[in-house]
Design a protein around this motif. Structure first.
Motif, PDB file in Angstrom:
ATOM      1  N   ILE A 117     -82.283  87.802  38.840  1.00 13.24           N
ATOM      2  CA  ILE A 117     -80.843  87.624  38.633  1.00 13.24           C
ATOM      3  C   ILE A 117     -80.375  88.821  37.813  1.00 13.24           C
ATOM      4  O   ILE A 117     -80.920  89.087  36.737  1.00 13.24           O
ATOM      5  CB  ILE A 117     -80.549  86.323  37.881  1.00 13.24           C
ATOM      6  CG1 ILE A 117     -81.137  85.119  38.631  1.00 13.24           C
ATOM      7  CG2 ILE A 117     -79.045  86.144  37.678  1.00 13.24           C
ATOM      8  CD1 ILE A 117     -81.243  83.884  37.772  1.00 13.24           C
ATOM      9  N   VAL A 118     -79.393  89.536  38.319  1.00  8.24           N
ATOM     10  CA  VAL A 118     -78.930  90.758  37.660  1.00  8.24           C
ATOM     11  C   VAL A 118     -77.542  90.515  37.069  1.00  8.24           C
ATOM     12  O   VAL A 118     -76.639  90.029  37.760  1.00  8.24           O
ATOM     13  CB  VAL A 118     -78.876  91.931  38.655  1.00  8.24           C
ATOM     14  CG1 VAL A 118     -78.467  93.222  37.929  1.00  8.24           C
ATOM     15  CG2 VAL A 118     -80.222  92.117  39.357  1.00  8.24           C
ATOM     16  N   THR A 119     -77.380  90.859  35.804  1.00 11.35           N
ATOM     17  CA  THR A 119     -76.088  90.685  35.148  1.00 11.35           C
ATOM     18  C   THR A 119     -75.753  91.910  34.301  1.00 11.35           C
ATOM     19  O   THR A 119     -76.649  92.569  33.765  1.00 11.35           O
ATOM     20  CB  THR A 119     -76.083  89.411  34.266  1.00 11.35           C
ATOM     21  OG1 THR A 119     -74.825  89.309  33.595  1.00 11.35           O
ATOM     22  CG2 THR A 119     -77.188  89.441  33.221  1.00 11.35           C
ATOM     23  N   GLY A 120     -74.466  92.194  34.173  1.00 10.82           N
ATOM     24  CA  GLY A 120     -74.030  93.400  33.473  1.00 10.82           C
ATOM     25  C   GLY A 120     -73.710  93.198  32.012  1.00 10.82           C
ATOM     26  O   GLY A 120     -72.962  93.997  31.426  1.00 10.82           O
ATOM     27  N   VAL A 121     -74.241  92.154  31.382  1.00 14.82           N
ATOM     28  CA  VAL A 121     -73.955  91.949  29.959  1.00 14.82           C
ATOM     29  C   VAL A 121     -74.529  93.102  29.139  1.00 14.82           C
ATOM     30  O   VAL A 121     -75.502  93.733  29.525  1.00 14.82           O
ATOM     31  CB  VAL A 121     -74.509  90.604  29.452  1.00 14.82           C
ATOM     32  CG1 VAL A 121     -73.833  89.449  30.159  1.00 14.82           C
ATOM     33  CG2 VAL A 121     -76.017  90.534  29.610  1.00 14.82           C
ATOM     34  N   CYS A 122     -73.885  93.340  28.005  1.00 14.37           N
ATOM     35  CA  CYS A 122     -74.239  94.522  27.208  1.00 14.37           C
ATOM     36  C   CYS A 122     -74.026  94.217  25.731  1.00 14.37           C
ATOM     37  O   CYS A 122     -72.969  93.720  25.340  1.00 14.37           O
ATOM     38  CB  CYS A 122     -73.354  95.690  27.634  1.00 14.37           C
ATOM     39  SG  CYS A 122     -73.386  97.104  26.535  1.00 14.37           S
ATOM     40  N   GLU A 123     -75.022  94.513  24.921  1.00 13.73           N
ATOM     41  CA  GLU A 123     -74.917  94.262  23.486  1.00 13.73           C
ATOM     42  C   GLU A 123     -74.345  95.468  22.742  1.00 13.73           C
ATOM     43  O   GLU A 123     -73.893  95.354  21.615  1.00 13.73           O
ATOM     44  CB  GLU A 123     -76.288  93.889  22.913  1.00 13.73           C
ATOM     45  CG  GLU A 123     -76.220  93.403  21.487  1.00 13.73           C
ATOM     46  CD  GLU A 123     -77.467  92.666  21.023  1.00 13.73           C
ATOM     47  OE1 GLU A 123     -77.809  92.780  19.828  1.00 13.73           O
ATOM     48  OE2 GLU A 123     -78.104  91.988  21.849  1.00 13.73           O
ATOM     49  N   THR A 124     -74.323  96.624  23.377  1.00 13.59           N
ATOM     50  CA  THR A 124     -73.845  97.836  22.712  1.00 13.59           C
ATOM     51  C   THR A 124     -72.326  97.842  22.574  1.00 13.59           C
ATOM     52  O   THR A 124     -71.778  98.159  21.518  1.00 13.59           O
ATOM     53  CB  THR A 124     -74.296  99.090  23.500  1.00 13.59           C
ATOM     54  OG1 THR A 124     -75.708  99.044  23.667  1.00 13.59           O
ATOM     55  CG2 THR A 124     -73.921 100.351  22.758  1.00 13.59           C
TER      56      THR A 124
END
Length: 222
Positions: A117-124
């Motif tokens: 499962i690919v997701t574009g979430v980002c912590e930066t």
């Protein structure tokens, strides 16, 4: 060598479209899933549908309207102003959104035999959204595996990238112009470069300007 099958959580925005190209390069078969949760701009769903059609990617649209009922926010309600005050979460936070999206994406993935499962979430560049953090994704990954007894892998190719680096990745994937011209990131529902003044557009534009400046400097040095 490409891997098996993946499902991309897909909104039609810069990040998820970059992830879609990333997945297409790595997996033999890719499908996308978009969630209709009563977002203010239906153009987001239309944009996602058109992109997947043009890239010949099978596209699922799932009804998540209950989320709008449970968690009113600026992304779903025209009477809530889009704002981000110091020390507070943005008014665009939708409580539980990524948890629900990834959970339903996992249910879909298992049905079609997709492990990834690919997701574009980002912590930066995550603006304080708690469900964009790496620790959350890893925790949910374990929970999903246990709940369905299936070896899911949640891929987060953008997790440690800032917006400039996300533009760089799109360029490396040969998708820079596509992402810039065809995606919808703007909170005011304007495709491509957007309105230019909402928080999403400002973040996207700064990343683009930083990437193009770095690219020019690199060219000058080279």
């Amino acid at each position: 060598m490409k891997q098996g099958k993946a499902v991309v959580v897909f909104s039609g925005g810069q990040d998820s479209t970059t992830c879609l190209f990333w997945a297409m390069e790595r997996f033999e078969e890719v499908e996308a899933v978009t969630f209709d949760y009563g977002q203010r701009h239906k153009l987001e769903i239309e944009c996602a549908s058109q992109i997947t059609k043009d890239l010949n990617v099978k596209h699922h649209i799932l009804d998540m309207s209950l989320l709008n009922q449970l968690a009113p926010n600026a992304l779903t309600r025209g009477d809530i102003e889009i704002e981000h005050k110091d020390g507070e979460l943005p008014s665009t936070v939708v409580d539980g959104r990524n948890m629900l999206f990834l959970t339903f994406a996992a249910v879909l993935a298992k049905q079609i035999g997709a492990k990834n499962i690919v997701t574009g979430v980002c912590e930066t560049d995550f603006s304080g959204y708690p469900d964009c953090r790496d620790v959350f994704v890893k925790s949910l990954n374990v929970t999903l595996n246990l709940s369905m007894d299936f070896p899911f892998v949640i891929d987060t190719p953008l997790m440690w990238l800032n917006k400039a680096e996300t533009w760089a990745l799109a360029d490396e994937l040969g998708a820079f112009d596509f992402v810039r011209e065809r995606t919808l990131t703007c909170y005011n529902g304007i495709q491509a470069d957007g309105c230019g003044h909402c928080p999403a557009c400002l973040l996207r534009r700064k990343g683009l300007d930083d990437y193009l400046a770095a690219k020019r400097d690199k060219g000058a040095i080279g």
